[in-house]
Design a protein around this motif. Structure first.
Motif, PDB file in Angstrom:
ATOM      1  N   THR A   1     -20.882 -14.513 -43.496  1.00  0.00           N
ATOM      2  CA  THR A   1     -20.506 -15.539 -42.524  1.00  0.00           C
ATOM      3  C   THR A   1     -20.161 -14.899 -41.182  1.00  0.00           C
ATOM      4  N   ALA A   2     -20.314 -15.678 -40.146  1.00  0.00           N
ATOM      5  CA  ALA A   2     -20.030 -15.179 -38.803  1.00  0.00           C
ATOM      6  C   ALA A   2     -18.530 -14.994 -38.623  1.00  0.00           C
ATOM      7  N   ALA A   3     -18.180 -14.032 -37.790  1.00  0.00           N
ATOM      8  CA  ALA A   3     -16.772 -13.800 -37.488  1.00  0.00           C
ATOM      9  C   ALA A   3     -16.230 -14.993 -36.720  1.00  0.00           C
ATOM     10  N   ALA A   4     -14.968 -15.301 -36.937  1.00  0.00           N
ATOM     11  CA  ALA A   4     -14.348 -16.409 -36.216  1.00  0.00           C
ATOM     12  C   ALA A   4     -14.277 -16.081 -34.732  1.00  0.00           C
ATOM     13  N   ILE A   5     -14.510 -17.091 -33.928  1.00  0.00           N
ATOM     14  CA  ILE A   5     -14.450 -16.931 -32.474  1.00  0.00           C
ATOM     15  C   ILE A   5     -12.997 -17.124 -32.036  1.00  0.00           C
ATOM     16  N   ASP A   6     -12.507 -16.197 -31.234  1.00  0.00           N
ATOM     17  CA  ASP A   6     -11.160 -16.316 -30.674  1.00  0.00           C
ATOM     18  C   ASP A   6     -11.146 -17.537 -29.759  1.00  0.00           C
ATOM     19  N   PRO A   7     -10.339 -18.553 -30.068  1.00  0.00           N
ATOM     20  CA  PRO A   7     -10.374 -19.781 -29.271  1.00  0.00           C
ATOM     21  C   PRO A   7      -9.991 -19.576 -27.805  1.00  0.00           C
ATOM     22  N   THR A   8      -9.221 -18.537 -27.493  1.00  0.00           N
ATOM     23  CA  THR A   8      -8.839 -18.335 -26.093  1.00  0.00           C
ATOM     24  C   THR A   8     -10.043 -17.930 -25.246  1.00  0.00           C
ATOM     25  N   VAL A   9     -11.053 -17.307 -25.868  1.00  0.00           N
ATOM     26  CA  VAL A   9     -12.255 -16.907 -25.136  1.00  0.00           C
ATOM     27  C   VAL A   9     -13.009 -18.145 -24.647  1.00  0.00           C
ATOM     28  N   GLY A  48     -23.856 -20.275 -30.682  1.00  0.00           N
ATOM     29  CA  GLY A  48     -24.658 -19.776 -31.788  1.00  0.00           C
ATOM     30  C   GLY A  48     -25.657 -18.715 -31.354  1.00  0.00           C
ATOM     31  N   CYS A  49     -26.100 -18.787 -30.100  1.00  0.00           N
ATOM     32  CA  CYS A  49     -27.092 -17.830 -29.589  1.00  0.00           C
ATOM     33  C   CYS A  49     -26.562 -16.966 -28.451  1.00  0.00           C
ATOM     34  N   HIS A  50     -25.580 -17.467 -27.730  1.00  0.00           N
ATOM     35  CA  HIS A  50     -25.058 -16.766 -26.549  1.00  0.00           C
ATOM     36  C   HIS A  50     -23.630 -16.317 -26.799  1.00  0.00           C
ATOM     37  N   SER A  51     -23.252 -15.205 -26.159  1.00  0.00           N
ATOM     38  CA  SER A  51     -21.872 -14.737 -26.284  1.00  0.00           C
ATOM     39  C   SER A  51     -21.118 -14.918 -24.974  1.00  0.00           C
ATOM     40  N   GLY A  64     -17.655 -11.233 -25.377  1.00  0.00           N
ATOM     41  CA  GLY A  64     -17.970 -10.395 -26.523  1.00  0.00           C
ATOM     42  C   GLY A  64     -18.020 -11.131 -27.847  1.00  0.00           C
ATOM     43  N   GLN A  65     -17.920 -12.447 -27.812  1.00  0.00           N
ATOM     44  CA  GLN A  65     -17.941 -13.217 -29.048  1.00  0.00           C
ATOM     45  C   GLN A  65     -19.048 -14.257 -28.999  1.00  0.00           C
ATOM     46  N   GLY A  66     -19.696 -14.456 -30.133  1.00  0.00           N
ATOM     47  CA  GLY A  66     -20.764 -15.434 -30.233  1.00  0.00           C
ATOM     48  C   GLY A  66     -22.049 -14.767 -30.679  1.00  0.00           C
ATOM     49  N   GLY A  67     -23.145 -15.465 -30.454  1.00  0.00           N
ATOM     50  CA  GLY A  67     -24.437 -14.989 -30.910  1.00  0.00           C
ATOM     51  C   GLY A  67     -25.030 -13.938 -29.993  1.00  0.00           C
ATOM     52  N   ASN A  68     -26.099 -13.304 -30.470  1.00  0.00           N
ATOM     53  CA  ASN A  68     -26.768 -12.282 -29.670  1.00  0.00           C
ATOM     54  C   ASN A  68     -28.267 -12.528 -29.546  1.00  0.00           C
ATOM     55  N   VAL A  69     -28.703 -13.741 -29.855  1.00  0.00           N
ATOM     56  CA  VAL A  69     -30.110 -14.096 -29.707  1.00  0.00           C
ATOM     57  C   VAL A  69     -30.449 -14.246 -28.230  1.00  0.00           C
ATOM     58  N   GLY A  70     -29.583 -14.967 -27.508  1.00  0.00           N
ATOM     59  CA  GLY A  70     -29.751 -15.153 -26.071  1.00  0.00           C
ATOM     60  C   GLY A  70     -28.849 -14.190 -25.320  1.00  0.00           C
ATOM     61  N   PRO A  71     -29.021 -14.133 -24.006  1.00  0.00           N
ATOM     62  CA  PRO A  71     -28.190 -13.218 -23.217  1.00  0.00           C
ATOM     63  C   PRO A  71     -26.729 -13.648 -23.182  1.00  0.00           C
ATOM     64  N   ASP A  79     -21.414 -14.112 -19.820  1.00  0.00           N
ATOM     65  CA  ASP A  79     -20.372 -13.582 -18.938  1.00  0.00           C
ATOM     66  C   ASP A  79     -20.967 -13.361 -17.548  1.00  0.00           C
ATOM     67  N   GLY A  80     -20.308 -13.888 -16.534  1.00  0.00           N
ATOM     68  CA  GLY A  80     -20.758 -13.690 -15.166  1.00  0.00           C
ATOM     69  C   GLY A  80     -21.982 -14.486 -14.761  1.00  0.00           C
ATOM     70  N   VAL A  81     -22.383 -15.443 -15.584  1.00  0.00           N
ATOM     71  CA  VAL A  81     -23.592 -16.215 -15.282  1.00  0.00           C
ATOM     72  C   VAL A  81     -23.458 -16.968 -13.959  1.00  0.00           C
ATOM     73  N   ALA A  82     -22.253 -17.362 -13.588  1.00  0.00           N
ATOM     74  CA  ALA A  82     -22.054 -18.101 -12.335  1.00  0.00           C
ATOM     75  C   ALA A  82     -22.369 -17.246 -11.114  1.00  0.00           C
TER      76      ALA A  82
END
Length: 86
Positions: A1-9, A23-26, A29-36, A39-42
């Motif tokens: 199973t996937a690691a729990a996501i820290d809700p503060t993130v 599920g695909c994006h992080s 440092g938390q979340g999926g790694n399928v997509g980029p 962080d800093g997308v803005a």
């Protein structure tokens, strides 16, 4: 199973982001790694580009692995607003 996501993130993230996008994006440092990582997308993309990308990824980049998820306009607004904070 996937690691729990820290809700503060994901503080301030719309529910759709927390259940679908992560599920695909992080973020943070938390979340999926399928997509980029998003962080800093803005600082990399204007809101209108993000809106078009999320609405119809294939129109922006044919052959991308990101599917058209049929995001409703109100949810799209929430996602673009949230991504603007990253």
């Amino acid at each position: 199973t996937a690691a729990a996501i820290d809700p503060t993130v994901l503080e301030g993230a719309p529910d759709y982001f927390k259940t679908v996008c992560i599920g695909c994006h992080s973020v943070g440092g938390q979340g999926g790694n399928v997509g980029p990582t998003l962080d800093g997308v803005a600082s990399r993309f204007e809101p209108e580009y993000l809106r078009k990308w999320i609405s119809d990824p294939q129109a922006v980049k044919p052959g991308t692995s990101m599917p058209n998820l049929g995001v409703e306009p109100a949810v799209l607004d929430e996602l673009v607003d949230y991504l603007g904070t990253l």
